[in-house]
Every structure is written in structure tokens, then in C-alpha cells.
Design a protein around this motif. Structure first.
Motif, PDB file in Angstrom:
ATOM      1  N   ASP A 439      -0.712  -5.406  -1.411  1.00 51.33           N
ATOM      2  CA  ASP A 439      -0.584  -4.073  -0.817  1.00 51.33           C
ATOM      3  C   ASP A 439       0.847  -3.569  -0.874  1.00 51.33           C
ATOM      4  OD1 ASP A 439      -3.272  -3.957  -0.283  1.00 51.33           O
ATOM      5  OD2 ASP A 439      -3.091  -4.555   1.804  1.00 51.33           O
ATOM      6  N   ALA A 440       1.781  -4.416  -0.443  1.00 51.32           N
ATOM      7  CA  ALA A 440       3.187  -3.996  -0.455  1.00 51.32           C
ATOM      8  C   ALA A 440       3.657  -3.746  -1.879  1.00 51.32           C
ATOM      9  CB  ALA A 440       4.058  -5.054   0.221  1.00 51.32           C
ATOM     10  N   ALA A 441       3.240  -4.613  -2.808  1.00 49.24           N
ATOM     11  CA  ALA A 441       3.663  -4.434  -4.197  1.00 49.24           C
ATOM     12  C   ALA A 441       3.138  -3.122  -4.763  1.00 49.24           C
ATOM     13  CB  ALA A 441       3.189  -5.613  -5.042  1.00 49.24           C
ATOM     14  N   ARG A 442       1.831  -2.859  -4.571  1.00 47.76           N
ATOM     15  CA  ARG A 442       1.257  -1.626  -5.102  1.00 47.76           C
ATOM     16  C   ARG A 442       1.945  -0.401  -4.509  1.00 47.76           C
ATOM     17  NH1 ARG A 442      -3.836  -1.668  -7.990  1.00 47.76           N
ATOM     18  NH2 ARG A 442      -3.561   0.600  -7.947  1.00 47.76           N
ATOM     19  N   PHE A 443       2.185  -0.415  -3.201  1.00 46.25           N
ATOM     20  CA  PHE A 443       2.763   0.759  -2.548  1.00 46.25           C
ATOM     21  C   PHE A 443       4.226   0.938  -2.931  1.00 46.25           C
ATOM     22  CE2 PHE A 443       4.550   3.427   0.712  1.00 46.25           C
ATOM     23  CZ  PHE A 443       3.527   4.309   1.024  1.00 46.25           C
ATOM     24  N   PHE A 444       5.015  -0.134  -2.865  1.00 38.73           N
ATOM     25  CA  PHE A 444       6.451  -0.008  -3.150  1.00 38.73           C
ATOM     26  C   PHE A 444       6.696   0.436  -4.590  1.00 38.73           C
ATOM     27  CE2 PHE A 444       7.117  -1.579   0.903  1.00 38.73           C
ATOM     28  CZ  PHE A 444       8.462  -1.739   1.192  1.00 38.73           C
ATOM     29  N   TYR A 445       5.834   0.008  -5.502  1.00 41.32           N
ATOM     30  CA  TYR A 445       6.007   0.386  -6.904  1.00 41.32           C
ATOM     31  C   TYR A 445       5.870   1.888  -7.122  1.00 41.32           C
ATOM     32  CZ  TYR A 445       6.110  -4.219  -9.209  1.00 41.32           C
ATOM     33  OH  TYR A 445       6.463  -5.451  -9.686  1.00 41.32           O
ATOM     34  N   VAL A 446       5.102   2.585  -6.279  1.00 41.52           N
ATOM     35  CA  VAL A 446       4.881   4.020  -6.504  1.00 41.52           C
ATOM     36  C   VAL A 446       5.593   4.894  -5.474  1.00 41.52           C
ATOM     37  CG1 VAL A 446       2.681   3.617  -7.649  1.00 41.52           C
ATOM     38  CG2 VAL A 446       2.701   4.065  -5.195  1.00 41.52           C
ATOM     39  N   MET A 447       6.493   4.320  -4.701  1.00 47.69           N
ATOM     40  CA  MET A 447       7.200   5.104  -3.679  1.00 47.69           C
ATOM     41  C   MET A 447       8.199   6.085  -4.273  1.00 47.69           C
ATOM     42  SD  MET A 447       8.086   2.920  -0.275  1.00 47.69           S
ATOM     43  CE  MET A 447       9.341   1.986  -1.113  1.00 47.69           C
ATOM     44  N   VAL A 524      -2.528  17.686  -1.762  1.00 53.41           N
ATOM     45  CA  VAL A 524      -1.612  16.628  -2.184  1.00 53.41           C
ATOM     46  C   VAL A 524      -2.224  15.824  -3.330  1.00 53.41           C
ATOM     47  CG1 VAL A 524      -0.476  14.488  -1.472  1.00 53.41           C
ATOM     48  CG2 VAL A 524      -0.469  16.463   0.058  1.00 53.41           C
ATOM     49  N   VAL A 525      -3.513  15.500  -3.206  1.00 53.78           N
ATOM     50  CA  VAL A 525      -4.187  14.743  -4.256  1.00 53.78           C
ATOM     51  C   VAL A 525      -4.167  15.530  -5.565  1.00 53.78           C
ATOM     52  CG1 VAL A 525      -6.399  13.810  -5.029  1.00 53.78           C
ATOM     53  CG2 VAL A 525      -5.653  13.450  -2.672  1.00 53.78           C
ATOM     54  N   GLU A 526      -4.474  16.813  -5.494  1.00 55.87           N
ATOM     55  CA  GLU A 526      -4.494  17.651  -6.695  1.00 55.87           C
ATOM     56  C   GLU A 526      -3.121  17.726  -7.337  1.00 55.87           C
ATOM     57  OE1 GLU A 526      -4.851  22.400  -7.547  1.00 55.87           O
ATOM     58  OE2 GLU A 526      -6.455  21.494  -6.340  1.00 55.87           O
ATOM     59  N   GLN A 536       4.072  11.367  -4.389  1.00 56.87           N
ATOM     60  CA  GLN A 536       3.760  12.461  -3.465  1.00 56.87           C
ATOM     61  C   GLN A 536       2.685  12.039  -2.466  1.00 56.87           C
ATOM     62  OE1 GLN A 536       3.256  16.459  -4.826  1.00 56.87           O
ATOM     63  NE2 GLN A 536       4.455  16.158  -6.685  1.00 56.87           N
ATOM     64  N   LEU A 537       1.688  11.313  -2.940  1.00 57.23           N
ATOM     65  CA  LEU A 537       0.643  10.816  -2.054  1.00 57.23           C
ATOM     66  C   LEU A 537       1.194   9.750  -1.118  1.00 57.23           C
ATOM     67  CD1 LEU A 537      -2.273  10.620  -1.097  1.00 57.23           C
ATOM     68  CD2 LEU A 537      -2.743   9.092  -3.035  1.00 57.23           C
ATOM     69  N   ALA A 538       2.048   8.888  -1.623  1.00 56.87           N
ATOM     70  CA  ALA A 538       2.649   7.846  -0.775  1.00 56.87           C
ATOM     71  C   ALA A 538       3.457   8.472   0.359  1.00 56.87           C
ATOM     72  CB  ALA A 538       3.529   6.928  -1.629  1.00 56.87           C
ATOM     73  N   HIS A 539       4.254   9.481   0.029  1.00 54.56           N
ATOM     74  CA  HIS A 539       5.059  10.142   1.062  1.00 54.56           C
ATOM     75  C   HIS A 539       4.168  10.876   2.061  1.00 54.56           C
ATOM     76  CE1 HIS A 539       8.814  10.289  -1.760  1.00 54.56           C
ATOM     77  NE2 HIS A 539       8.488   9.084  -1.395  1.00 54.56           N
ATOM     78  N   TYR A 540       3.114  11.513   1.567  1.00 51.51           N
ATOM     79  CA  TYR A 540       2.200  12.223   2.458  1.00 51.51           C
ATOM     80  C   TYR A 540       1.570  11.261   3.462  1.00 51.51           C
ATOM     81  CZ  TYR A 540      -2.205  14.107   4.147  1.00 51.51           C
ATOM     82  OH  TYR A 540      -3.250  14.467   4.954  1.00 51.51           O
ATOM     83  N   LEU A 541       1.111  10.117   2.987  1.00 54.05           N
ATOM     84  CA  LEU A 541       0.463   9.159   3.886  1.00 54.05           C
ATOM     85  C   LEU A 541       1.422   8.666   4.962  1.00 54.05           C
ATOM     86  CD1 LEU A 541      -1.678   7.083   1.358  1.00 54.05           C
ATOM     87  CD2 LEU A 541      -2.488   8.762   3.032  1.00 54.05           C
ATOM     88  N   ARG A 542       2.677   8.522   4.599  1.00 58.48           N
ATOM     89  CA  ARG A 542       3.653   8.099   5.607  1.00 58.48           C
ATOM     90  C   ARG A 542       3.849   9.202   6.646  1.00 58.48           C
ATOM     91  NH1 ARG A 542       9.575   5.355   4.366  1.00 58.48           N
ATOM     92  NH2 ARG A 542       9.945   4.585   6.484  1.00 58.48           N
ATOM     93  N   LEU A 586      -4.181   4.605  -4.044  1.00 60.62           N
ATOM     94  CA  LEU A 586      -2.967   3.857  -4.362  1.00 60.62           C
ATOM     95  C   LEU A 586      -3.249   2.393  -4.658  1.00 60.62           C
ATOM     96  CD1 LEU A 586      -0.453   5.262  -1.708  1.00 60.62           C
ATOM     97  CD2 LEU A 586      -0.733   5.978  -4.082  1.00 60.62           C
ATOM     98  N   GLY A 587      -4.500   1.974  -4.464  1.00 55.65           N
ATOM     99  CA  GLY A 587      -4.833   0.569  -4.687  1.00 55.65           C
ATOM    100  C   GLY A 587      -4.419  -0.330  -3.547  1.00 55.65           C
TER     101      GLY A 587
END
Length: 594
Positions: A439-447, A524-526, A536-542, A586-587
């Protein structure tokens, strides 16, 4: 929300067209953006300014006519005209309450759309040479490519995920020779391992397997192997050259010697075993990382099917090839490249570039309307020559998008880990996943934007604090699950339909902010999908998680008032659903307990 406003403006423009005020009907694309300040409304449209010139109307006058023609809507409180002709929409609370109902009704499908219209798109990513395990740099391309594919799928494209296996050519021959030489060492032969060979432990493991299964069947005397070869370049641990030589000629000589001494059948056995072993490891690594492919495409398929010759014939027919110094060249400089490129060498062998031209041509022949390649940023110079070749053949280069991914730099204990597949001194993706989790790897990679360098902070990725974005987001999801467990423990019932009927009770400022945040998710998804920007999705979720945590800390959800409790539960459950949907793209998992 945005779709509803689009329909209202479109209705107004069509009405003005029917009345003869506008010559044209409503365009398919009507610009609508979130207002930067809520005091100026919720959404703003510059449509009057956009159409004013072709309509030969004053922008503000046109805006006034559009506003007057808008049909009534319970979701719009008022409409104002600002500046030279901007149309500002102020939404009613009911508009945001409707978002809650949509989220709960659509559940996992909320945020998905048919924007792509079912167009076929292929996303090819990772495609690392099967010469060693995936390292943390490959991991970023895997997470990014997989998320881009997920986003495009979410907005209505038919997506095929493809891995291109570079299983032909020089690097694979170097791998096979490296394995053979380690096998010979295991059999007792003594020699200096080539400086340009693959040195990782995985090479020794394959060599040990060959010995365990076949004994000394592949042994050749070291003196015979190295006799007469070009001198290898030697260096010390600091990278300083201690003995000059031609390391490329040396390793190429070893490849030729191995093929001669072993013969085609025995050499091919070592080659194929090395390829299959490493490729199996790559498949397993990616699958465990949550990255799956619809197709694994072998480079050797191009050779067997004559695709390379076919592509070069088309370039020849277009007058874009010429002979020089015994080689065949493509006039790539005529298509934006810095110089022309060889496609067939003097010995008649085609180059990697020729294979890539054929591969991309074959993609279009398979019927993909849009092709997306995810490459390392060091391949940026390769883009114009590939696009140029497609243009020369007669294909539209605009159908190919190349997304560049910068390196991910891993820091452990404040020190940067070096990565080199050839030397074997690198951190594998599997090691990273074991240390910080998928989880951390998938998220940090796309931050971060893919074209930005990424410093991967291991300490932050493993921390359980609000500073760790993935933990903070997952905790918001788990918090809602905890609330529902507490509800059950209290013996209270919960009915979403009754909660929807009570949404007018959500009047607290924190509730309003959370409602606005939830309404943004489909947009955001679009945007993230069409711009290929998962960050953009990662930042939105935060931001959404922060809005929920703030709300949760300020207001009790499980209040004694039944109507208010169920309204707040609906708000919380809707938040949980959106977080789950976003993390899925985001996986990343959405745990119920943390």
C-alpha cells in the motif's frame, strides 16, 4: 453536479439557437470550473466569452441571455454574471445532498463514467529487460502505469495493459553468457569475470540450478573460452580504470565464443532458462504488487512474423531509408530527431529501433485507437524518432502518447541506495515491498508528478501518523468502519433511506466542507485520467481524509437524535465509499481495522 450544470447551459444555448439569437446549437464542450472562492459561487463558466466572437455578440449581453434562458433547477440557488461575462452558479444545499444519495446508490461505481466512449486504448508499461529482478525504479513505472490504466478504465475506455518482453538481442545474450560463466565457476573453472557481465546473486542461482540438474554437461575450459578475445577493461571498487581495454568487444566476443563452443541447442537452453527464470520472477513480483497485464508481448514475435521487415519496407516505399557505410538508415532528422538512425547494421541485423518501429506499427494494426507508452525519463530523446517513424509510415503520431517517469531514489538510514542491474548492487522492488508494504509503495510512487524526481522516504512510509498520507487516508476509512461497529454495539439501527430524508440537518460548516469535497470526486477522476496524473487523485484523497478527520474530531456522529445520527452516518458512509473507490484506483487497500 458538473453534468447537471452542463445540461442546464446546453438547454439554454439550444433555446437561444431556436429563437434565432445564436446561429449554432450548443457545443459539446461547455467549460465549467469550480470557483476558486465560494463567495463567488460554486461553479463558473466562461461560455459567453468563448462564444461571443463567433456569435458576434457582446460577451456580457450573451451571458445575460444565457442566464435568462436557463431552466429552473432545485440544485441552483442563484446565478450571477461577473466581470466581462463569467456566469457564476451558486448551488443549493439540496445539490450537495443529492451527491450523498448518488454515492450510496452507485457505491463502487460512483465516479466512473462513459467519457471514453468505449474507445480501445493500450497502456504499455514497465517492460523491463528480463535480465534481472525489478528494482525500485521499475516499481514507480509499474505503480504509475497501472494507475493510469485504472483511471482510463474508470472513465469509459477499453484498456489493455501490456508488457513488452525484450527477449531478443544483445542484452539477453550477455545475460546468458553471465549465467554460463557463473556455472563454469561452480564447476571449478577459474577466470576473471567480465566487467560488463551481470553480477547479481540471481545469476549465480540460475547457474547453480543448471549444475544441480545437468552436472558438468556444459563445461568448457576457461583457457579455450578466453583465448584471443579483446582485452577487458578493468577497474577498482571506486570506479577508477586500472587497466584499459574494450569491455564491449570483450563481452561480445564471449557471446560469440559461447555460441560456437556450446552449439545452438545447448546455448539456447541456457538462454531460454535464464529468460524464463527471470521473467517468471518479474511476473510474480508484479502480481504480488497488484499489477496485472492482459498481454505479455514477446519481441521475438516480431522476428518470427516478419513484422520488422514489413515496417522497413513501408519506410523504404515512403523514401525515408537510405544506405550509407553498408548500413541502412532512417531519415529521422527530417521528423524532429537530432540525427538519422540506423535500422539495419552492416551485418544485416536489425536494430532495437527497427524492432520498436515494427512493434508500434503492430499495435495500431491490432485496432487500438490510442497507444500509451510509459518510459523512463532517460528515454526522452527516443520519443521524436518513434513518432517520426510512425509519421513517415503514414500513421498519425498523435495516436501515440509517451509518458515519462523519473527515477525513484530510495533513502535508507539517510543514505541513498545505488541501483545497477548489471553490477547486482541494487534494491529490488520485492525488498521495498517487504519493508514498507504494497500500500505504501503504490501510494508513495504516485504522490508526485511522474516527470518529477521522487525521493522515497522509508521512515515516513512506515510511520503510523498523520504525516504518512496513505496511513492517514486509510485511517479515515477504518474510522467510519469503527463508527458502524459502535452503532451495532449500542443496539441502534441504521437505515440509509431514512438518512437521506434527513440530510437537510447537515448544516455545520465542517459538514458543508465535507459535502463539497465529496462532490469533487468524479471531476478529480476525470481530470486525473485525461491528464495522466494519478497524483491529483492521491492529493484529493488526502484532502478528503483531512476534511473527515476534522469533522469527526469536532462533531459526534452517534448522537441520540435519530434523524441527525442517520444523516451523519450517511455522510460518513459516503466518505468511506469515496475513499475506498479512490484507493482502489490507486491499487491501495481500504482496511476496516487499523
Amino acid at each position: 453536479m458538473k453534468t447537471h450544470l452542463h445540461a442546464l447551459v446546453s438547454h439554454a444555448l439550444d433555446a437561444l439557437h431556436r429563437d434565432g439569437f445564436l446561429a449554432d446549437a450548443a457545443p459539446a464542450d461547455i467549460p465549467l470550473e469550480r470557483a476558486r472562492e465560494r463567495a463567488r459561487g460554486d461553479f463558473a463558466s466562461p461560455i459567453a466569452l468563448t462564444l461571443a466572437k463567433t456569435a458576434r455578440r457582446n460577451p456580457r449581453e450573451l451571458a445575460e441571455r444565457i442566464v435568462a434562458a436557463l431552466p429552473p433547477s432545485e440544485r441552483v440557488a442563484k446565478v450571477e454574471i461577473a466581470g466581462p461575462g463569467f456566469i457564476n452558479f451558486f448551488l443549493t444545499p439540496a445539490a450537495y445532498h443529492a451527491v450523498i444519495e448518488e454515492i450510496l446508490a452507485q457505491a463502487d461505481d460512483f465516479g466512473r463514467s462513459g467519457l471514453g466512449g468505449g474507445r480501445r486504448v493500450q497502456v504499455e508499461f514497465v517492460s523491463a529487460n528480463p535480465t534481472g529482478p525489478l528494482h525500485v525504479g521499475h516499481g514507480r513505472g509499474a505503480a504509475f502505469g497501472a494507475t493510469v490504466a485504472n483511471l482510463l478504465d474508470a472513465v469509459g475506455y477499453r484498456v489493455q495493459r501490456e508488457y513488452y518482453i525484450n527477449d531478443a538481442g544483445r542484452q539477453m545474450n550477455i545475460l546468458a553468457v553471465s549465467v554460463w560463466l557463473r556455472y563454469l565457476e561452480h564447476c571449478g573453472e577459474r577466470f576473471r569475470f567480465p566487467s560488463n557481465g551481470y553480477r547479481g546473486d540471481y545469476v549465480r542461482e540460475i547457474a547453480t540450478r543448471i549444475y544441480a540438474e545437468h552436472g558438468g554437461a556444459y563445461v568448457q575450459p576457461a583457457a579455450r573460452i578466453f583465448q584471443g578475445l579483446a582485452q577487458d577493461e578493468l577497474g577498482d571498487e571506486a570506479g577508477r580504470i586500472t587497466a584499459p581495454g574494450d569491455k564491449e568487444a570483450h563481452i561480445d566476443g564471449l557471446v560469440e565464443r559461447a555460441q560456437t563452443l556450446l552449439g545452438e541447442r545447448r546455448y539456447r537452453f541456457i538462454f531460454d532458462l535464464s529468460l524464463e527464470t527471470i521473467l517468471a520472477d518479474i511476473r510474480n513480483d508484479l502480481q504480488e504488487f497488484g499489477v496485472s497485464y492482459g498481454h505479455w508481448y514477446s519481441e521475438r514475435t516480431l522476428e518470427r512474423g516478419g513484422a520488422i521487415d514489413k515496417a522497413l519496407d513501408r519506410l523504404q516505399a515512403a523514401g525515408c531509408l537510405y544506405e550509407q557505410d553498408g548500413a541502412q538508415w532512417f531519415r529521422s532528422s527530417a521528423f524532429g530527431d537530432e540525427k538519422d538512425r540506423v535500422v539495419r547494421r552492416e551485418n544485416g541485423q536489425t536494430t532495437y529501433f527497427a524492432s520498436d518501429i515494427a512493434y508500434h506499427l503492430e499495435k495500431f494494426e491490432r485496432g487500438f485507437e490510442w497507444v500509451i507508452d510509459v518510459w523512463g525519463a532517460d528515454h526522452h530523446g527516443y520519443v521524436p524518432r518513434i513518432k517520426g517513424a510512425l509519421q513517415a509510415i503514414g500513421e498519425d503520431p498523435g495516436r501515440l502518447s509517451v509518458l515519462l517517469v523519473q527515477f525513484a531514489i530510495l533513502y535508507r538510514n539517510g543514505e541513498r541506495a545505488q541501483m545497477s542491474t548489471r553490477s547486482g548492487d541494487f534494491v529490488t522492488l520485492r525488498e521495498l515491498r517487504r519493508e514498507v508494504g504494497n500500500d505504501a509503495a503504490r501510494f508513495f510512487y504516485v504522490m508526485r508528478k511522474s516527470e518529477q524526481h521522487l525521493d522515497f522516504d522509508l521512515d515516513l512510509a512506515k510511520s503510523q501518523s498523520k504525516d504518512n498520507p496513505v496511513y492517514y487516508i486509510q485511517y479515515a476509512h477504518a474510522r467510519v468502519c469503527s463508527v458502524l461497529r459502535q452503532l451495532k454495539e449500542k443496539g441502534w439501527s441504521y437505515d440509509a433511506a431514512r438518512g437521506n430524508a434527513s440530510l437537510t440537518l447537515l448544516v455545520e460548516p465542517h459538514e458543508e466542507l465535507l459535502l463539497v469535497a465529496l462532490s469533487r470526486y468524479p471531476e478529480v477522476v476525470e481530470t486525473a485520467a485525461l491528464s495522466h496524473e494519478p497524483h491529483q487523485l492521491a492529493h484529493y484523497l488526502r484532502e478528503l481524509a483531512n476534511a473527515f478527520h476534522t469533522y469527526y474530531n469536532e462533531h459526534r456522529v452517534l448522537v441520540t437524535d435519530d434523524a441527525l445520527r442517520e444523516a451523519r452516518l450517511n455522510l460518513s458512509v459516503a466518505t468511506r465509499q469515496v475513499i475506498k473507490n479512490g484507493l482502489h484506483l490507486l491499487g491501495v487497500s481500504a482496511p476496516e481495522v487499523m
